[in-house]
Design a protein around this motif. Structure first.
Motif, PDB file in Angstrom:
ATOM      1  N   ARG A 136       3.669   5.487  -1.603  1.00 13.23           N
ATOM      2  CA  ARG A 136       3.041   4.200  -1.903  1.00 13.23           C
ATOM      3  C   ARG A 136       3.987   3.054  -1.574  1.00 13.23           C
ATOM      4  O   ARG A 136       3.567   2.006  -1.061  1.00 13.23           O
ATOM      5  CB  ARG A 136       2.634   4.163  -3.368  1.00 13.23           C
ATOM      6  CG  ARG A 136       1.896   2.895  -3.762  1.00 13.23           C
ATOM      7  CD  ARG A 136       1.485   2.917  -5.220  1.00 13.23           C
ATOM      8  NE  ARG A 136       0.312   3.738  -5.445  1.00 13.23           N
ATOM      9  CZ  ARG A 136      -0.255   3.903  -6.637  1.00 13.23           C
ATOM     10  NH1 ARG A 136       0.268   3.322  -7.695  1.00 13.23           N
ATOM     11  NH2 ARG A 136      -1.332   4.658  -6.779  1.00 13.23           N
ATOM     12  N   TYR A 142      -1.795  -0.305  -2.425  1.00 13.71           N
ATOM     13  CA  TYR A 142      -2.702   0.755  -2.832  1.00 13.71           C
ATOM     14  C   TYR A 142      -4.057   0.149  -3.166  1.00 13.71           C
ATOM     15  O   TYR A 142      -4.185  -1.042  -3.478  1.00 13.71           O
ATOM     16  CB  TYR A 142      -2.155   1.565  -4.012  1.00 13.71           C
ATOM     17  CG  TYR A 142      -2.012   0.822  -5.314  1.00 13.71           C
ATOM     18  CD1 TYR A 142      -3.030   0.847  -6.273  1.00 13.71           C
ATOM     19  CD2 TYR A 142      -0.840   0.109  -5.615  1.00 13.71           C
ATOM     20  CE1 TYR A 142      -2.904   0.186  -7.480  1.00 13.71           C
ATOM     21  CE2 TYR A 142      -0.702  -0.560  -6.813  1.00 13.71           C
ATOM     22  CZ  TYR A 142      -1.726  -0.522  -7.747  1.00 13.71           C
ATOM     23  OH  TYR A 142      -1.603  -1.184  -8.938  1.00 13.71           O
ATOM     24  N   ASN A 654      -5.506   5.638  -8.724  1.00 13.66           N
ATOM     25  CA  ASN A 654      -4.249   4.997  -8.318  1.00 13.66           C
ATOM     26  C   ASN A 654      -3.639   4.114  -9.406  1.00 13.66           C
ATOM     27  O   ASN A 654      -2.790   3.270  -9.120  1.00 13.66           O
ATOM     28  CB  ASN A 654      -4.445   4.159  -7.047  1.00 13.66           C
ATOM     29  CG  ASN A 654      -4.679   5.003  -5.817  1.00 13.66           C
ATOM     30  OD1 ASN A 654      -4.121   6.087  -5.688  1.00 13.66           O
ATOM     31  ND2 ASN A 654      -5.509   4.526  -4.913  1.00 13.66           N
TER      32      ASN A 654
END
Length: 824
Positions: A136, A142, A654
């Motif tokens: 990430r 994200y 996420n």
């Protein structure tokens, strides 16, 4: 799913000569995962500069390939993500991959670190927790959640030269991207969408496009093509490196609004950490949290000094101290010292997880996990894309992946055995879905309209050109004005309540699809709706122009809204006629009312004012706590005047663990009845552990036992006040102290009487005493408000929540009384 059609091997080898051709053929057969594609009129660059496109299960590959072939780019396709396949490549495109395995995520991360590989990402990308942080950070962003409103993409002032040639203004429904580091460049935003709604974010080694690239090739051809070409040019070195691009620096001064925002954010975070520790000490006993005191003291000191630093022009020091205090509180959030008040802990149990369980034994393991985490309410996905999860007598088809067993009947049994409630989650008007069709295990034609409309094509809703799929959206829809549609939904309701004895009905897609009338992106022209409106107004709505016929267009909008309202009312009436204790809930959008009526004809204010819903669950998906509060607060003011319980929702996709924890505490500090989590598929062991550590002080579920839950919540508030008083942290002078103590006793006694004998009379007495306590709280807590304004505000919120739960309990009493009278 349509298979890919690469160019024939012979056509590729012919111009290269036999020797080189045989060599390439050998390499092709050896790799087994490489497909070469040449778009028309393109030249073949060196392999290292070639665009490599990742093809994995679950993508809408037919549309992605169609868009790629229109793009005038040369590209290769790989079907695997591992070190051997990635070696030597420079640019990898992951279009709408959705989810990576730990091995795939690790391979991609190591390739980017080792070889400096560039990636282009589009659509949601779920990264396993064990590999999440490195990848990430490399990607620089994200996907924090879907934004279903179709909007254009607009460049920001931070966009580099590589993006400034993009002129496309196609509107599409995408997702909100959030940056992950200081090198993340906020390149584009979603126009007209508030909050942190970034549409494109670039970092040193990546460009993240915040929509599902190629999913709608005809409608977003220019948008997809221009952004991919720009991202590829940047990755190939066709624009200045990221570090050399001019980046607008943040303004040096801190103005009044920024200072206020900084103090609110730090004060709120500090208050939630202090409150978690305090509630645990007050309700569970034990020693003080001395190990946290230095961190809390530093944060209090920063909060106190921020105005002075700003007034003195010490902006850098102010920002650095603020960021350090915030980081320290995040890093030391008391995960192991959490206590929850009686709350609705709901979660959506999605079709994918149900299918993967394969049997009642497998499903039992899922329910064991949820019970361990303290989940008490499960929204079980029962109708998805027109398919029933169970062998239904009403729905045309059972989901092909659950045939041979009855997951719904098993789920009801498993939930009840564990003291949990099972609510049937149904897609109300959405009855087909492109993303469902293209799943490898489903393998239906992409444009399959779903089993309901296949059986009953005259039930269909459509746009002004007769299309069943709305522009830029993947679902097909029923016409709410059609009497046969309503009969079908009521028959389904009767089956679920009567035959399966579910504890509740949870309505999803209880709306029209998103529209944008000013751009003439409109929907709702089913046969029944057109006929009904023409009878009402004398005008066929297809003849209306939303810009020139504004009065009639508003009448048409109100007409469609009323069709949805009538369906909600009839479902509620039917369900409660069979079981007055069944719970009705709906997942709704948290948009302002007028915008919501214009864009999707969803008037949930009407539903809660009429008492048709017990639980209102707004889709308050947010990537951070500040945005969550912005979404929740305006809707709380509306719901506080109704009898419905308000459950904000958190999207787990996420969501970092500490962010999940803080969002959960934000919801608990507001006057809510609990929260709902989306979804089991994203409910990782790390998040399960956090929730399981947050012990619920009572097993009473507010929507099932509102008066008992109120009593338990008030008792914990009493304990907190008494604890602070004993510690010398809550001092009241006479006669205020005696008045305060007397009023607490009055509330305590009235609540005990209500629990023992729940009648309208005892409820009125409890409401009166509770109202007096809340009205006088500010005067009694004048000194404490100066010392800790956040805590006093939270006490007011908790009292307001009790009053909201009293209104809900009153509605339940009236409903039970009416049902008893009918039986008599």
């Amino acid at each position: 799913m349509n298979s890919t059609r690469p160019y024939p091997l012979g056509a590729i080898l012919k111009p290269l000569g036999l020797g080189l051709g045989l060599l390439l053929a050998s390499l092709f057969l050896w790799t087994g995962s490489l497909t070469w594609h040449w778009a028309a009129h393109s030249q073949t660059p060196a392999l290292t500069d070639e665009l490599t496109v990742v093809r994995l299960p679950g993508q809408n590959w037919a549309n992605i390939e169609r868009q790629l072939q229109r793009s005038s780019l040369t590209y290769q396709v790989i079907d695997q993500l591992n070190p051997a396949v990635l070696q030597g490549r420079k640019i990898v495109f992951l279009p709408n991959v959705n989810r990576l395995t730990p091995a795939q995520a690790t391979a991609l991360s190591e390739w980017m670190q080792r070889e400096g590989g560039q990636v282009i990402v589009s659509g949601p990308l779920e990264i396993p927790a064990e590999a999440r942080d490195p990848l990430r950070n490399l990607i620089g962003a994200y996907w924090s959640g879907d934004i279903p409103i179709a909007s254009p993409v607009r460049l920001t002032g931070f966009a580099g030269e590589w993006a400034r040639g993009v002129t496309a203004n196609d509107a599409i429904a995408g997702g909100a991207l959030l940056p992950t580091g200081t090198e993340s460049r906020l390149t584009a935003v979603w126009e007209g969408v508030g909050g942190d709604a970034y549409a494109v974010i670039a970092s040193r080694q990546s460009v993240y496009l915040g929509w599902r690239w190629g999913e709608f090739p005809d409608e977003t051809a220019q948008l997809d093509r221009q952004w991919l070409q720009a991202a590829l040019q940047r990755a190939q070195g066709g624009s200045a490196p990221l570090a050399e691009q001019p980046v607008a620096p943040p303004p040096l001064p801190i103005n009044t609004f920024e200072l206020l925002a900084m103090r609110q954010e730090l004060g709120g975070l500090l208050g939630r950490v202090e409150g978690s520790l305090l509630l645990t000490q007050a309700t569970q006993g034990g020693s003080g949290a001395t190990e946290y005191e230095p961190i809390l003291a530093r944060a209090r000191d920063v909060l106190r000094q921020l105005p002075a630093w700003v007034e003195a022009g010490q902006y850098t020091q102010a920002r650095q101290a603020f960021e350090q205090a915030r980081a320290d509180l995040w890093a030391n959030y008391p995960v192991d010292r959490l206590t929850a008040l009686p709350e609705v802990r709901a979660i959506w149990l999605d079709r994918g997880t149900i299918v993967e369980s394969r049997s009642e034994t497998g499903l039992a393991q899922v329910f064991d996990r949820l019970a361990q985490a303290g989940i008490n309410t499960v929204f079980f996905e029962t109708m998805n894309a027109g398919f029933a999860i169970h062998p239904s007598r009403v729905a045309p088809q059972q989901n092909p992946l659950t045939r041979g067993w009855d997951p719904l009947r098993a789920a009801v049994r498993l939930a009840h055995e564990r003291g949990m409630e099972l609510h049937a989650w149904i897609w109300t008007f959405a009855v087909g879905n492109i993303r469902h069709n293209i799943l490898p295990e489903i393998n239906l034609p992409q444009d399959y309209i779903g089993p309901v409309l296949t059986a009953h094509p005259d039930w269909a809703n459509m746009d002004d050109r007769g299309n069943l799929f709305p522009r830029g959206q993947p679902e097909t829809w029923l016409d709410p004005a059609n009497p046969q549609v309503r009969s079908y939904l009521l028959a389904l309701t009767r089956e679920l309540v009567q035959d399966y004895r579910v504890d509740g009905i949870h309505l999803d897609y209880i709306r029209y699809p998103f529209q944008n009338a000013p751009s003439r992106n409109v929907f709702g022209f089913g046969r029944a709706a057109r006929q009904g409106f023409q009878q009402l107004s004398g005008v066929d709505p297809l003849q209306l122009d939303p810009l020139s016929d504004r009065s009639l267009w508003q009448l048409w909008t109100r007409y469609r809204t009323q069709q949805v309202n009538e369906v909600v009312e009839s479902i509620a009436r039917t369900a409660r006629s069979l079981n007055p204790h069944v719970i009705l809930s709906a997942a709704v959008y948290a948009l302002p009312q007028n915008e919501r009526l214009q864009k999707l004809q969803q008037d949930w204010e009407e539903w809660i004012q009429a008492g048709e819903l017990d639980l209102l669950i707004p889709l308050t998906y947010a990537g951070n706590t500040r945005r969550l509060a912005q979404l929740v607060q305006p809707n709380l003011e509306i719901v506080s005047r109704s009898s419905a319980l308000f459950l904000p929702s958190l999207n787990l996709l996420n969501l970092p663990a500490v962010e999940f924890l803080d969002q959960m505490q934000v919801v608990r500090d507001l006057p809510t009845g609990g929260f709902a989590l989306f979804a089991v598929r994203q409910f990782t062991p790390e998040l399960e552990e956090i929730l399981s550590r947050s012990a619920i002080a009572s097993a009473r579920i507010p929507h099932r036992d509102p008066f008992g839950a109120i009593q338990d919540r008030f008792q914990s508030l009493q304990q907190e006040w008494m604890f602070l008083s004993e510690q010398g942290q809550l001092r009241l002078l006479e006669p205020e102290r005696s008045q305060w103590v007397e009023q607490i006793e009055q509330v305590e006694g009235s609540l005990a009487a209500l629990v023992a004998d729940p009648t309208l009379e005892t409820l009125a007495q409890a409401r009166q005493q509770l109202g007096r306590l809340r009205e006088n709280l500010g005067a009694w807590m004048r000194v404490k408000s100066l010392q800790n304004p956040y805590r006093v505000q939270i006490w007011g919120n908790r009292l307001m929540a009790l009053e909201m739960m009293l209104r809900y309990g009153e509605q339940m009493l009236l409903r039970t009384s009416a049902a008893t009278s009918l039986r008599g």
